[in-house]
Motif scaffolding. Structure first.
Motif, PDB file in Angstrom:
ATOM      1  N   ASP A 165     -15.146   7.310  -1.321  1.00  0.00           N
ATOM      2  CA  ASP A 165     -15.480   5.937  -1.700  1.00  0.00           C
ATOM      3  C   ASP A 165     -14.360   5.297  -2.515  1.00  0.00           C
ATOM      4  O   ASP A 165     -14.054   4.102  -2.350  1.00  0.00           O
ATOM      5  CB  ASP A 165     -16.784   5.903  -2.500  1.00  0.00           C
ATOM      6  N   GLU A 166     -13.759   6.078  -3.417  1.00  0.00           N
ATOM      7  CA  GLU A 166     -12.666   5.546  -4.242  1.00  0.00           C
ATOM      8  C   GLU A 166     -11.429   5.270  -3.392  1.00  0.00           C
ATOM      9  O   GLU A 166     -10.717   4.277  -3.606  1.00  0.00           O
ATOM     10  CB  GLU A 166     -12.324   6.533  -5.350  1.00  0.00           C
ATOM     11  N   LYS A 222       0.857  -1.176   0.000  1.00  0.00           N
ATOM     12  CA  LYS A 222       0.000   0.000   0.000  1.00  0.00           C
ATOM     13  C   LYS A 222       0.901   1.237   0.000  1.00  0.00           C
ATOM     14  O   LYS A 222       1.937   1.252   0.663  1.00  0.00           O
ATOM     15  CB  LYS A 222      -0.936  -0.015   1.206  1.00  0.00           C
ATOM     16  N   GLN A 261      -4.860   6.941  -7.418  1.00  0.00           N
ATOM     17  CA  GLN A 261      -6.104   7.561  -6.962  1.00  0.00           C
ATOM     18  C   GLN A 261      -5.804   8.871  -6.240  1.00  0.00           C
ATOM     19  O   GLN A 261      -4.968   8.913  -5.341  1.00  0.00           O
ATOM     20  CB  GLN A 261      -6.856   6.617  -6.013  1.00  0.00           C
ATOM     21  N   VAL A 274     -11.314   4.429  -0.218  1.00  0.00           N
ATOM     22  CA  VAL A 274     -11.550   3.237   0.606  1.00  0.00           C
ATOM     23  C   VAL A 274     -11.180   1.966  -0.155  1.00  0.00           C
ATOM     24  O   VAL A 274     -10.660   1.008   0.421  1.00  0.00           O
ATOM     25  CB  VAL A 274     -13.029   3.191   1.052  1.00  0.00           C
ATOM     26  N   LYS A 275     -11.403   1.960  -1.463  1.00  0.00           N
ATOM     27  CA  LYS A 275     -11.151   0.768  -2.278  1.00  0.00           C
ATOM     28  C   LYS A 275      -9.751   0.743  -2.890  1.00  0.00           C
ATOM     29  O   LYS A 275      -9.404  -0.209  -3.586  1.00  0.00           O
ATOM     30  CB  LYS A 275     -12.197   0.687  -3.392  1.00  0.00           C
ATOM     31  N   SER A 276      -8.946   1.767  -2.636  1.00  0.00           N
ATOM     32  CA  SER A 276      -7.643   1.887  -3.296  1.00  0.00           C
ATOM     33  C   SER A 276      -6.518   1.303  -2.447  1.00  0.00           C
ATOM     34  O   SER A 276      -6.610   1.200  -1.234  1.00  0.00           O
ATOM     35  CB  SER A 276      -7.336   3.356  -3.593  1.00  0.00           C
ATOM     36  N   THR A 277      -5.426   0.960  -3.144  1.00  0.00           N
ATOM     37  CA  THR A 277      -4.211   0.508  -2.461  1.00  0.00           C
ATOM     38  C   THR A 277      -3.063   1.484  -2.652  1.00  0.00           C
ATOM     39  O   THR A 277      -2.047   1.375  -1.976  1.00  0.00           O
ATOM     40  CB  THR A 277      -3.773  -0.875  -2.976  1.00  0.00           C
TER      41      THR A 277
END
Length: 338
Positions: A135-136, A95, A126, A138-141
């Protein structure tokens, strides 16, 4: 075990600069993070406390040589350096939160024009502005942390462009943004010395500041093909931390203060670090915090005046990075930041 119960290991590459030090201070008080390594080539072998005695940390600076032992990596490096390191960290499944501008821009030609150099990002990470892209994130690494000027200006303007108010159209934005000296980094520069800056103020990078395309991109347009006239004058003043931005906005049609305040209040209703102020905000109101304060007023000619204040090292850098990390790892967004 869920994410909130796990202890994550973190390393900071470029830990000896002001943003890196601010990161260490925040990560040290985070209940779910263990600092594993601090990397700073020019300071290798020194203890962190030698540079920053006020921040309790016993780690010794190391030279980064491709290590991938930690769960998450923060890159607080000069522009251009992350381009070399991010691909390897991505390949290792780590990450990443990059605090530089290397991965912010979607258009390669804008990156080359505003940042220079002969290397451009092969991918865009991102964009890490929680108030716009929660929201984006939260789903990103992998996250590209926003710039300091960009943060203060985008948060001041975003409701006008992304708030969905019917009939609201912006014709032009004229920005004067003033930064404290820490925004220029820790490296010794004659023009930033006490004798040069005491009692002084000056504009710089007029007409070509690297945060301009980032701002325009976040507002749904671009620096090369703008949908409204945008002028930004960055300035530096003799105080340590903080960015104070005055945004003069010309609207295509009249609007009431009540409607504008309602728009902003609704847009930031779920944003814990944006405060809509009744009076005029000041840098001292946000220093050493992750808040962005926003003040609103109208001039006699009908133009909207928006004033924002942030701490450039916290909300403009390390604090926003930790805010993004919290969202990525499943912690409460405000952990270690209030």
């Amino acid at each position: 075990m869920n994410q909130q119960q796990k202890t994550w290991t973190a390393s900071v590459i470029g830990a000896s600069g002001y943003s890196g030090a601010e990161l260490i201070k925040l990560l040290k008080r985070h209940p779910g993070i263990e600092i594993e390594a601090l990397y700073a080539h020019t300071q290798a072998g020194k203890h962190f406390s030698e540079l920053y005695p006020a921040i309790p940390c016993d780690k010794v600076f190391q030279t980064y040589e491709g290590q991938t032992d930690s769960d998450i990596y923060f890159l607080a490096l000069p522009h251009g350096e992350a381009l070399r390191l991010v691909p390897g960290l991505l390949a290792a499944g780590k990450k990443i939160i990059d605090l530089s501008g290397d991965y912010r821009l979607e258009k390669v030609d804008e990156h080359k024009h505003f940042y220079g150099g002969d290397k451009s990002p092969e991918a865009v990470l991102q964009y890490g502005m929680p108030e716009l892209f929660r929201d984006e994130i939260v789903k990103s690494t992998a996250i590209s942390n926003p710039g300091c000027y960009a943060t203060s200006i985008i948060l001041g303007l975003a409701p006008l462009f992304r708030g969905g108010m019917v009939g609201l159209e912006v014709e032009s934005v004229n920005v004067t943004a003033i930064s404290g000296i820490s925004g220029a980094g820790r490296s010794a520069k004659t023009e930033l010395s006490f004798s040069e800056m005491s009692g002084n103020m000056r504009a710089y990078k007029v007409g070509k500041h690297q945060h301009t395309p980032e701002i325009m991109q976040a507002l749904g347009t671009s620096a090369t093909e703008p949908s409204f006239r945008f002028v930004m004058t960055p300035m530096i003043a003799p105080y340590v931390r903080g960015i104070y931005s005055v945004l003069n906005v010309r609207l295509a049609s009249p609007a009431t203060m009540a409607s504008i305040r309602e728009l902003y209040a609704g847009f930031y209703a779920d944003a814990p670090f944006v405060r809509l102020r009744n009076g005029v905000t000041e840098v001292s109101h946000v220093a050493n915090t992750n808040f962005c304060d926003v003040s609103l007023a109208f001039e006699n000619d009908g133009s909207l005046v928006i004033i924002t204040a942030i701490d450039n090292l916290v909300k403009g850098a390390a604090g926003q990075a930790v805010q993004n990390m919290n969202l990525m790892l499943g912690f409460d967004e405000t952990t270690a930041l209030l």
